[in-house]
Write a protein that holds these residues in place. Sequence first.
Motif, PDB file in Angstrom:
ATOM      1  N   CYS A 284      33.041  39.728  64.924  1.00 31.95           N
ATOM      2  CA  CYS A 284      34.487  39.896  64.816  1.00 31.95           C
ATOM      3  C   CYS A 284      35.182  38.948  65.775  1.00 31.95           C
ATOM      4  O   CYS A 284      34.653  38.617  66.835  1.00 31.95           O
ATOM      5  CB  CYS A 284      34.892  41.340  65.134  1.00 31.95           C
ATOM      6  N   ALA A 297      36.072  39.530  60.280  1.00 26.14           N
ATOM      7  CA  ALA A 297      34.971  40.462  60.521  1.00 26.14           C
ATOM      8  C   ALA A 297      33.885  40.100  59.531  1.00 26.14           C
ATOM      9  O   ALA A 297      34.131  40.061  58.319  1.00 26.14           O
ATOM     10  CB  ALA A 297      35.415  41.907  60.340  1.00 26.14           C
ATOM     11  N   ALA A 298      32.684  39.822  60.028  1.00 23.07           N
ATOM     12  CA  ALA A 298      31.637  39.266  59.172  1.00 23.07           C
ATOM     13  C   ALA A 298      30.302  39.946  59.448  1.00 23.07           C
ATOM     14  O   ALA A 298      29.822  39.958  60.583  1.00 23.07           O
ATOM     15  CB  ALA A 298      31.515  37.756  59.402  1.00 23.07           C
ATOM     16  N   ALA A 312      34.878  46.488  63.738  1.00 22.77           N
ATOM     17  CA  ALA A 312      35.657  45.919  62.646  1.00 22.77           C
ATOM     18  C   ALA A 312      36.995  46.646  62.502  1.00 22.77           C
ATOM     19  O   ALA A 312      38.035  46.020  62.235  1.00 22.77           O
ATOM     20  CB  ALA A 312      34.870  45.980  61.345  1.00 22.77           C
ATOM     21  N   VAL A 316      40.701  44.897  62.650  1.00 20.98           N
ATOM     22  CA  VAL A 316      41.709  45.001  61.585  1.00 20.98           C
ATOM     23  C   VAL A 316      43.019  45.566  62.127  1.00 20.98           C
ATOM     24  O   VAL A 316      44.112  45.085  61.799  1.00 20.98           O
ATOM     25  CB  VAL A 316      41.175  45.852  60.422  1.00 20.98           C
ATOM     26  N   THR A 328      37.246  38.991  55.615  1.00 24.51           N
ATOM     27  CA  THR A 328      35.995  39.715  55.830  1.00 24.51           C
ATOM     28  C   THR A 328      34.894  39.075  54.994  1.00 24.51           C
ATOM     29  O   THR A 328      35.117  38.692  53.845  1.00 24.51           O
ATOM     30  CB  THR A 328      36.119  41.211  55.490  1.00 24.51           C
ATOM     31  N   VAL A 364      44.299  41.411  53.469  1.00 21.12           N
ATOM     32  CA  VAL A 364      42.870  41.377  53.775  1.00 21.12           C
ATOM     33  C   VAL A 364      42.171  40.722  52.584  1.00 21.12           C
ATOM     34  O   VAL A 364      42.356  41.147  51.436  1.00 21.12           O
ATOM     35  CB  VAL A 364      42.308  42.784  54.016  1.00 21.12           C
ATOM     36  N   THR A 366      38.385  39.275  51.055  1.00 15.65           N
ATOM     37  CA  THR A 366      36.947  39.479  51.219  1.00 15.65           C
ATOM     38  C   THR A 366      36.154  38.481  50.388  1.00 15.65           C
ATOM     39  O   THR A 366      36.493  38.214  49.226  1.00 15.65           O
ATOM     40  CB  THR A 366      36.556  40.910  50.793  1.00 15.65           C
ATOM     41  N   LEU A 380      34.109  47.244  54.275  1.00 16.28           N
ATOM     42  CA  LEU A 380      34.656  46.010  54.818  1.00 16.28           C
ATOM     43  C   LEU A 380      35.455  45.229  53.776  1.00 16.28           C
ATOM     44  O   LEU A 380      36.011  44.178  54.084  1.00 16.28           O
ATOM     45  CB  LEU A 380      33.519  45.140  55.367  1.00 16.28           C
ATOM     46  N   CYS A 381      35.542  45.749  52.573  1.00 23.46           N
ATOM     47  CA  CYS A 381      36.160  45.012  51.470  1.00 23.46           C
ATOM     48  C   CYS A 381      37.650  45.286  51.337  1.00 23.46           C
ATOM     49  O   CYS A 381      38.110  46.417  51.504  1.00 23.46           O
ATOM     50  CB  CYS A 381      35.494  45.374  50.144  1.00 23.46           C
TER      51      CYS A 381
END
Length: 439
Positions: A284, A297-298, A312, A316, A328, A364, A366, A380-381
């Motif tokens: 992050c 955030a990965a 994460a 966010v 992400t 956000v 992804t 995380l999506c």
Amino acid sequence: MTDGAHALIDQLTEDFVEFDPPAEPFGPSGPLDWDGYDLSRARATERTGTTESAICGRGTVGETPAVLIAFEFRFLGGSVGTGTGARIVHAFDHARVHGLPVVSLVATGGTRMQEGVLSLRQLQLITRAAVRLRESGLPHVAVLRDPATGGVWASLGAGADIVLALDGAQIGFAGRRVRRPEHADDPAYTAAAQHAAGHVDEVLTDLPARLAEWLTLLRGTPADPVEIPRALGALTPATDGWHAVRRARAPARPRATAYLDDYFDTRLPIRGDRAGGVDDGMLCGIGRRHGHSVAFAAQTGTATTPAGFRTASRLVRLADRLGLPVLTLVDTPGAAADPDAERAGAGPAIAELFAAVAAARVPVTTLVIGEGGSGGALALCSADRVWITPDAYFSVIAPELAAAILKRPPADVPELAGRLRLRPEDLRELGVVHGIAGP
């Protein structure tokens, strides 16, 4: 011991202007009329050239105007009294009114004994001013010098958006003089240990350049959706579902670090969930791309732990406050499902991330770059901006686990992978993803 406040300010900015201090709430002997306190303060002033333990003012760090709060440890151990609290609150209020970030350069032993509980209460007043700054969408960066202990660490320091520490600094709620003798020199009270535990984002040896870089990255920009990173791995479609799974699991497939290096001009890390947890499989931070800041955030291909989900979530929420768009990168076989993960709150941590993404007012975006394993990936999506690379997949559950749930033999796993329709092309047709990333 830490450098003096004036010397540190001179390292960071060339145009510092100190604020006129608010009126002292009490006389030289303080609210308790402590015997000898006035003489101690007078000697501290003669030694340091300042009348309180915090110097507050405004200056430009790198290219960013900011409010600086610099503690002078040589003034009664950098302790916070009522006069110090009034100065710090005034500094936060000035920053909020003028739309400036705050940098706290912390070197303190805590609150001031000679002012009793009124000294302790300054922590509440300072925190309230810091919260008002946060609610205004302005960042607060704390720099922990040596030492940074007591209630000031547990409020002004640890409560900042970004926490940096100077290498070798002593950091802890318990100052050295109040620890049990056997714990006096325990390495837990060091910058390195606090970083390892996820309470500090970075440990630095060169502060000026890094602080300037952080302040640049934390500038909010118009929060338009970010560009999709380009695909770095195989570009041809998978022949079937099981081929998609095997290709996503291939050791040579590009991972998150490769994507972040390719995407960002520069980036800095945010570390830890601030509850003692660190997951090195969740990267992050905030990066700079084409002159704009982007929070990221990965996942790196490992099972994500509760600490990873909470880190994460922290990322966010910070991005949302500062007006930074979020990218992400999804790559996990799923959430960690071992007993340690359950004890650490896997379910609540995943729920927290779902809620943070759902509540975000900034866009956000992804990209699924590898394995998209169940709820550990979905948390995380983005809800409305999801892409996938050709060498990735997304599934309600791993094919092997699907076979176990359905009481099917291992030989049926490849066939089940096809029936799960987890290939990028299947996911696009189902409307799960918006598209497949290209080169």
